[in-house]
Scaffold this motif. Sequence first.
Motif, PDB file in Angstrom:
ATOM      1  N   ALA A  22       8.745 -47.593  20.279  1.00 12.65           N
ATOM      2  CA  ALA A  22       7.600 -47.101  20.757  1.00 12.65           C
ATOM      3  C   ALA A  22       8.091 -45.833  21.151  1.00 12.65           C
ATOM      4  N   GLN A  23       9.020 -45.569  21.913  1.00 10.64           N
ATOM      5  CA  GLN A  23       9.609 -44.285  22.738  1.00 10.64           C
ATOM      6  C   GLN A  23       9.921 -43.249  21.393  1.00 10.64           C
ATOM      7  N   SER A  24      10.656 -43.961  20.357  1.00  7.90           N
ATOM      8  CA  SER A  24      11.252 -43.181  19.490  1.00  7.90           C
ATOM      9  C   SER A  24      10.211 -42.805  18.456  1.00  7.90           C
ATOM     10  N   ARG A  25       8.864 -43.386  18.556  1.00  5.45           N
ATOM     11  CA  ARG A  25       8.089 -42.992  17.524  1.00  5.45           C
ATOM     12  C   ARG A  25       7.791 -41.404  17.400  1.00  5.45           C
ATOM     13  N   ARG A  26       7.831 -40.788  16.090  1.00  7.18           N
ATOM     14  CA  ARG A  26       7.442 -39.258  15.949  1.00  7.18           C
ATOM     15  C   ARG A  26       6.047 -39.202  15.772  1.00  7.18           C
ATOM     16  N   TYR A  27       5.214 -38.633  16.388  1.00  2.00           N
ATOM     17  CA  TYR A  27       3.699 -38.390  16.101  1.00  2.00           C
ATOM     18  C   TYR A  27       3.445 -37.228  15.250  1.00  2.00           C
ATOM     19  N   ARG A  28       2.605 -37.147  14.327  1.00  2.00           N
ATOM     20  CA  ARG A  28       2.386 -36.176  13.533  1.00  2.00           C
ATOM     21  C   ARG A  28       1.221 -35.260  14.004  1.00  2.00           C
ATOM     22  N   LEU A  29       1.398 -34.054  13.857  1.00  2.00           N
ATOM     23  CA  LEU A  29       0.458 -32.889  14.203  1.00  2.00           C
ATOM     24  C   LEU A  29       0.123 -31.865  13.251  1.00  2.00           C
ATOM     25  N   GLY A  30      -1.180 -31.825  12.905  1.00  2.00           N
ATOM     26  CA  GLY A  30      -1.276 -31.064  11.932  1.00  2.00           C
ATOM     27  C   GLY A  30      -1.926 -29.732  12.417  1.00  2.00           C
ATOM     28  N   PHE A  31      -1.490 -28.444  11.883  1.00  2.00           N
ATOM     29  CA  PHE A  31      -1.726 -27.200  12.370  1.00  2.00           C
ATOM     30  C   PHE A  31      -2.476 -26.287  11.374  1.00  2.00           C
ATOM     31  N   LEU A  32      -3.660 -26.166  11.410  1.00  2.00           N
ATOM     32  CA  LEU A  32      -4.441 -25.091  10.545  1.00  2.00           C
ATOM     33  C   LEU A  32      -4.618 -23.928  11.212  1.00  2.00           C
ATOM     34  N   ALA A  33      -3.583 -22.908  10.824  1.00  2.00           N
ATOM     35  CA  ALA A  33      -3.469 -21.675  11.704  1.00  2.00           C
ATOM     36  C   ALA A  33      -3.792 -20.609  10.822  1.00  2.00           C
ATOM     37  N   VAL A  34      -4.075 -19.463  11.492  1.00  2.00           N
ATOM     38  CA  VAL A  34      -4.281 -18.111  10.926  1.00  2.00           C
ATOM     39  C   VAL A  34      -3.136 -17.487  10.228  1.00  2.00           C
ATOM     40  N   GLY A  35      -2.037 -17.663  10.921  1.00  2.00           N
ATOM     41  CA  GLY A  35      -0.884 -17.215  10.311  1.00  2.00           C
ATOM     42  C   GLY A  35      -0.600 -15.479  10.436  1.00  2.00           C
ATOM     43  N   ASP A  36       0.466 -14.894   9.919  1.00  2.00           N
ATOM     44  CA  ASP A  36       0.890 -13.384   9.984  1.00  2.00           C
ATOM     45  C   ASP A  36       0.089 -12.748   9.055  1.00  2.00           C
ATOM     46  N   VAL A  91      -3.014 -35.755  15.506  1.00  2.00           N
ATOM     47  CA  VAL A  91      -4.019 -34.495  16.103  1.00  2.00           C
ATOM     48  C   VAL A  91      -4.008 -33.685  15.127  1.00  2.00           C
ATOM     49  N   LEU A  92      -5.136 -33.019  15.167  1.00  2.00           N
ATOM     50  CA  LEU A  92      -5.221 -31.665  14.483  1.00  2.00           C
ATOM     51  C   LEU A  92      -5.516 -30.443  15.344  1.00  2.00           C
ATOM     52  N   GLN A  98     -14.238 -20.238  11.472  1.00  2.00           N
ATOM     53  CA  GLN A  98     -14.435 -20.874  10.201  1.00  2.00           C
ATOM     54  C   GLN A  98     -13.915 -22.035   9.983  1.00  2.00           C
ATOM     55  N   ALA A  99     -12.278 -22.118  10.229  1.00  2.00           N
ATOM     56  CA  ALA A  99     -11.487 -23.048  10.041  1.00  2.00           C
ATOM     57  C   ALA A  99     -11.841 -24.267  10.812  1.00  2.00           C
ATOM     58  N   THR A 100     -12.355 -23.953  11.966  1.00  2.00           N
ATOM     59  CA  THR A 100     -12.641 -25.067  12.808  1.00  2.00           C
ATOM     60  C   THR A 100     -14.132 -25.912  12.368  1.00  2.00           C
ATOM     61  N   LYS A 101     -14.950 -25.229  11.725  1.00  2.00           N
ATOM     62  CA  LYS A 101     -15.894 -25.892  11.195  1.00  2.00           C
ATOM     63  C   LYS A 101     -15.693 -26.744   9.937  1.00  2.00           C
ATOM     64  N   ALA A 102     -14.800 -25.778   9.196  1.00  2.00           N
ATOM     65  CA  ALA A 102     -14.324 -26.660   7.920  1.00  2.00           C
ATOM     66  C   ALA A 102     -13.643 -28.034   8.401  1.00  2.00           C
ATOM     67  N   LEU A 103     -12.913 -28.125   9.264  1.00  2.00           N
ATOM     68  CA  LEU A 103     -11.934 -29.273   9.712  1.00  2.00           C
ATOM     69  C   LEU A 103     -12.910 -30.304  10.117  1.00  2.00           C
ATOM     70  N   LYS A 104     -13.926 -29.697  10.946  1.00  2.00           N
ATOM     71  CA  LYS A 104     -14.682 -30.773  11.747  1.00  2.00           C
ATOM     72  C   LYS A 104     -15.666 -31.471  10.613  1.00  2.00           C
ATOM     73  N   SER A 105     -16.099 -30.742   9.611  1.00  2.00           N
ATOM     74  CA  SER A 105     -16.803 -31.161   8.432  1.00  2.00           C
ATOM     75  C   SER A 105     -16.092 -32.254   7.803  1.00  2.00           C
ATOM     76  N   ALA A 106     -14.527 -32.047   7.696  1.00  2.00           N
ATOM     77  CA  ALA A 106     -13.773 -32.881   6.949  1.00  2.00           C
ATOM     78  C   ALA A 106     -13.436 -34.324   7.550  1.00  2.00           C
ATOM     79  N   THR A 107     -13.458 -34.394   8.853  1.00  2.00           N
ATOM     80  CA  THR A 107     -13.192 -35.662   9.386  1.00  2.00           C
ATOM     81  C   THR A 107     -13.903 -35.649  10.788  1.00  2.00           C
ATOM     82  N   ALA A 108     -14.194 -37.104  10.804  1.00  2.00           N
ATOM     83  CA  ALA A 108     -14.949 -37.601  12.336  1.00  2.00           C
ATOM     84  C   ALA A 108     -14.218 -38.569  13.090  1.00  2.00           C
ATOM     85  N   THR A 109     -13.171 -38.764  12.599  1.00  2.00           N
ATOM     86  CA  THR A 109     -12.282 -39.689  13.312  1.00  2.00           C
ATOM     87  C   THR A 109     -10.776 -38.980  13.932  1.00  2.00           C
TER      88      THR A 109
END
Length: 326
Positions: A22-36, A91-92, A98-109
């Motif tokens: 449990a301690q060694s589990r690596r969680y996954r974070l998805g980051f929808l960024a603007v970028g440079d 977690v996302l 705009q990106a937030t609305k798109a992501l919210k529309s794509a998943t409710a969980t």
Amino acid sequence: MKRREFIAAAAALLVSSRGLRAQSRRYRLGFLAVGDGSGRTLNQTELALFDGLRNHGWIDGRNLIIDYRFSQPPDRLPASVAELIALSPDVLIVAAPQATKALKSATATIPIVFVAVADPVGLGLVQSLARPGGNITGLATYVPGDFVAKRIEILRELVPGASRFAILANPGNPMHRLLLADEVPSTARNLGVVLPIVQAITAEELDVAFASAAAQRADAIIVFGDTLTVVEAPRVVALAAKHHLPAVHFSRQFANGGLIVYGPDFADLFRRAGGYVDKILKGAKPSDLPVEQPTKFEFVINMKTAKALGLSVPTSLLLRADEVIE
């Protein structure tokens, strides 16, 4: 007795190994960024997220896997959203409305933490700031009602006698549409000023928008915060200089050449987002985590740009500024 001791020791070992896994589990974070702007790299402000995660013990590559996708250019957004969802992150994180609305529309969980969304209630992303509801929460960027007026106040001190302030907006930005429909007209009436609207959805349209502002004899221009203008910050700054338009910008990216920056400290917002991720990974639900507003604002004046525009910056502004660039 030996058999009992063996069973007890085996049970203890099993519990211990489960704890270690449990301690060694690596969680996954998805980051929808603007970028440079390149579509491959995070911008300097977004990198502050890593500081926030480290402050809570989360390290990319150690106990966290961070997958990046970018919302720019705009036609990339649907694919980026689909790719992140397919990775089934714990977690996302997402930047911009705009990106937030798109992501919210794509998943409710999947839990979503947004950053740099001006009015999440007005946009229908959350039910209220105190009780977001659903699978989304995060950090807003302004207090409704004084966004435009505050910037006019600054420009009036800097450009005495100014009464015509162009507003650069992106009609594809849902937050801009809200401001243009409500706050902009009421501010114009209350302050007795003229607020011509110039709009751009693409980088090329920025040239037309600034030319239009100059043709309408604007005394100055207010640049609304947006993914397009952030990515194209050097172009926006150059166009303001070309058309001799004093400009007030929304974020730190514009301090390099931009006349005035007044807005929330976005790096601080991304650092604070790390705290939301920490709470969610430890079991908290987004619906129970109130949306927070900015606590730090940046007010930067570029004196070199002021001199190039022939402006004398009053002491009243210099005393209020967090930074004066000589």
